[in-house]
Design a protein around this motif. Sequence first.
Motif, PDB file in Angstrom:
ATOM      1  N   ALA A 169       0.725  -1.267  -0.207  1.00 20.78           N
ATOM      2  CA  ALA A 169      -0.006   0.077  -0.293  1.00 20.78           C
ATOM      3  C   ALA A 169       0.858   1.418  -0.099  1.00 20.78           C
ATOM      4  O   ALA A 169       0.521   2.262  -0.408  1.00 20.78           O
ATOM      5  CB  ALA A 169      -0.813  -0.011   1.275  1.00 20.78           C
ATOM      6  N   ARG A 170       2.089   1.263   0.466  1.00 19.68           N
ATOM      7  CA  ARG A 170       3.049   2.484   0.598  1.00 19.68           C
ATOM      8  C   ARG A 170       3.772   2.579  -0.493  1.00 19.68           C
ATOM      9  O   ARG A 170       4.300   3.680  -0.695  1.00 19.68           O
ATOM     10  CB  ARG A 170       3.733   2.368   1.809  1.00 19.68           C
ATOM     11  N   ALA A 171       3.687   1.656  -1.272  1.00 17.82           N
ATOM     12  CA  ALA A 171       4.469   1.717  -2.694  1.00 17.82           C
ATOM     13  C   ALA A 171       3.936   2.634  -3.678  1.00 17.82           C
ATOM     14  O   ALA A 171       2.802   2.347  -4.202  1.00 17.82           O
ATOM     15  CB  ALA A 171       4.869   0.532  -3.279  1.00 17.82           C
ATOM     16  N   LYS A 172       4.633   3.402  -4.006  1.00 17.18           N
ATOM     17  CA  LYS A 172       4.228   4.484  -5.479  1.00 17.18           C
ATOM     18  C   LYS A 172       4.340   3.918  -6.619  1.00 17.18           C
ATOM     19  O   LYS A 172       3.515   4.007  -7.461  1.00 17.18           O
ATOM     20  CB  LYS A 172       4.867   5.909  -5.321  1.00 17.18           C
ATOM     21  N   LYS A 173       5.412   3.270  -7.056  1.00 18.98           N
ATOM     22  CA  LYS A 173       5.806   2.377  -8.158  1.00 18.98           C
ATOM     23  C   LYS A 173       6.008   0.909  -7.893  1.00 18.98           C
ATOM     24  O   LYS A 173       6.909   0.507  -7.110  1.00 18.98           O
ATOM     25  CB  LYS A 173       6.962   2.979  -9.007  1.00 18.98           C
ATOM     26  N   VAL A 174       5.220   0.123  -8.480  1.00 17.66           N
ATOM     27  CA  VAL A 174       5.016  -1.271  -8.277  1.00 17.66           C
ATOM     28  C   VAL A 174       5.304  -2.130  -9.640  1.00 17.66           C
ATOM     29  O   VAL A 174       4.758  -1.650 -10.546  1.00 17.66           O
ATOM     30  CB  VAL A 174       3.592  -1.978  -7.760  1.00 17.66           C
ATOM     31  N   THR A 175       6.015  -3.318  -9.560  1.00 18.04           N
ATOM     32  CA  THR A 175       6.059  -4.134 -10.777  1.00 18.04           C
ATOM     33  C   THR A 175       5.535  -5.463 -10.303  1.00 18.04           C
ATOM     34  O   THR A 175       5.751  -5.913  -9.277  1.00 18.04           O
ATOM     35  CB  THR A 175       7.516  -4.535 -10.875  1.00 18.04           C
ATOM     36  N   ASP A 176       4.823  -5.849 -11.414  1.00 18.72           N
ATOM     37  CA  ASP A 176       3.864  -7.192 -11.185  1.00 18.72           C
ATOM     38  C   ASP A 176       4.718  -8.032 -12.140  1.00 18.72           C
ATOM     39  O   ASP A 176       4.534  -8.036 -13.362  1.00 18.72           O
ATOM     40  CB  ASP A 176       2.468  -7.044 -11.572  1.00 18.72           C
ATOM     41  N   LEU A 177       5.314  -9.228 -11.452  1.00 20.03           N
ATOM     42  CA  LEU A 177       5.886 -10.238 -12.525  1.00 20.03           C
ATOM     43  C   LEU A 177       5.260 -11.465 -12.500  1.00 20.03           C
ATOM     44  O   LEU A 177       4.779 -11.712 -11.591  1.00 20.03           O
ATOM     45  CB  LEU A 177       7.457 -10.493 -11.729  1.00 20.03           C
ATOM     46  N   PHE A 178       5.206 -12.073 -13.683  1.00 22.77           N
ATOM     47  CA  PHE A 178       4.227 -13.068 -14.238  1.00 22.77           C
ATOM     48  C   PHE A 178       2.826 -12.498 -13.955  1.00 22.77           C
ATOM     49  O   PHE A 178       2.265 -13.216 -13.308  1.00 22.77           O
ATOM     50  CB  PHE A 178       4.455 -14.378 -13.337  1.00 22.77           C
ATOM     51  N   ALA A 179       2.641 -11.580 -14.584  1.00 19.84           N
ATOM     52  CA  ALA A 179       1.441 -10.684 -14.334  1.00 19.84           C
ATOM     53  C   ALA A 179       0.041 -11.471 -14.946  1.00 19.84           C
ATOM     54  O   ALA A 179      -0.977 -10.998 -14.517  1.00 19.84           O
ATOM     55  CB  ALA A 179       1.554  -9.281 -14.827  1.00 19.84           C
TER      56      ALA A 179
END
Length: 415
Positions: free
Chosen positions: A265-275
Motif C-alpha cells: 500500500a505504501r509503494a508508489k511504483k510497483v512491478t507485477d512479475l508473471f502478471a
Amino acid sequence: MSTRFSIEKLGAQGDGVAQTETGQVFIPFTLSGEVVTAARERNHDRATLMAVLEKSPLRIEPACRHFGDCGGCAMQHLEEAAYRDWKRDRLVQVLKGARIECEVDELVACAPHSRRRVTLSARRTDAGLLLGFNRHMSTQIVDLDECPIALPQIAGALDMLRELGSLICATSKAFHMTVTVTASGLDVAASGSGRMGERQRQIAANFAVRHGVARLSVDGEIIIEPQKPVVMFEAAAVPIPPGSFLQATQGAEQIMADLVGQHLARAKKVTDLFAGCGSFALRLAKKSEVHAVEGEAPALAALDRGFRYASGLKRVTTEKRDLFRRPLTFKELNAFDGLVFDPPRAGAQDQCRQIARSDVPLVAAVSCNPVTFARDLAILLAGGYRLIRVVPIDQFLWSPHVEAVALLEKPRKRR
C-alpha cells in the motif's frame, strides 16, 4: 491378493503411509491410525484400498458419490478441522525442510461449489462421450454427474458439456475441455479434440449459441464467440483470451490480492512479475503506478485492454518478457518500491536471485508449489529480506495442493 496394513501417517499427496519390511507403502483414501486391506501394485510402494477394517474417528462421509473412483479429490474422507491442519502442515514442513523458521497463519478455507475453472477429460466411446476426471493414478476417465468443488454453473452444465464435447470430438483419443465461469457465461476451451470438418464446426457453433456458451475454442482457435468472456478484477473488466491462466476460485484470488495490496500500500511504483491477465496489477493500480511483466502476449493484451476501459486507476504499463530466460535485473528492479511475483509451479529461481540483489523494500511472493516457494524464499532471505508473514490458502479444495502468500521487506539503502 490383498494384504493387511496399518496406516501410520498421511503423506504429502494425501495417501495413507504404511511401514512394511520392504519400505513404505502408499494407500490412497486411508487415514492415520486405520487398519486396512489393500492390493499392492507392481512397483510395490503403492497399493489399492480394498477395505477399511478399523476406521479412524476422523473419517467422514465424502461429499461426492464419485469420491474414491474419481481422482479429482483426495481428501473428502477427512474431518474438516483435521483436513485444514494437514494441509497447513504441508507448507510448514516444507519450510522447515528449507530451514526457514517462521510462523505460518492458519489455513484460509475454501468453500465447496466455488471453483470457477475446471479442466475435464473426455473420450468418445460406443456408449457416448465420457466426461470427468481421471481415476486416481490412471488414464481411465470417471464419467461425472455431479461435482461438489465446481460452481453450480459448471456442475449443472455437465450434460450440456458432454453433448458439446461429442459434437467437437474428431479423435478416438482422450482430450481436454477447460470450462471457465465468466461474467458473460461459460468459456469452453478444448484441446486435443481433433480437426473438425466445416459442417461439424457449424453444428458445434450452433449448439454453443443455443445453450448460451460465451465462447467455444479448440486448440486456441475460436470456433464461435457470441459474447467476449469477461472476468472482473474488481472494477476492471478483462476480456480473457482462450486458455489463459486464471486463479481457480474468485474468493482465493481476492484474498491473495488483498494481502498483496495491503503489503504494498505504501509503494508508489510497483512491478507485477508473471502478471498474467492482471489479477494483481489492476487491483494495485488503484493506489500505485504498475509495470506488469508477462511472457504471454495475449494475456498482456487483455490486461492492457482491462486497464484502458477501467476508470480511476493509476498508470499501468506492460512489458512482454520471458522472465525465465531474461529476468528483470536488480538495477531495473531498483526503480520500484514494491514488487509482487506469482510464477508457475516451477517457481522463479533466477528472478529471485535478481530480487535478492535489489533494493526493493516491499516484496510479495505468491506460489502454488510449496517446494519451489521455499526455495525462492530462501534466496530472498539470504539476500537480506525479512519474512513478515506467510499465509496458506486452500484454493484447491480436498486436494493436496496449497497456495501460499509470503510478505517480505528489506530496509532501503541510503544513497
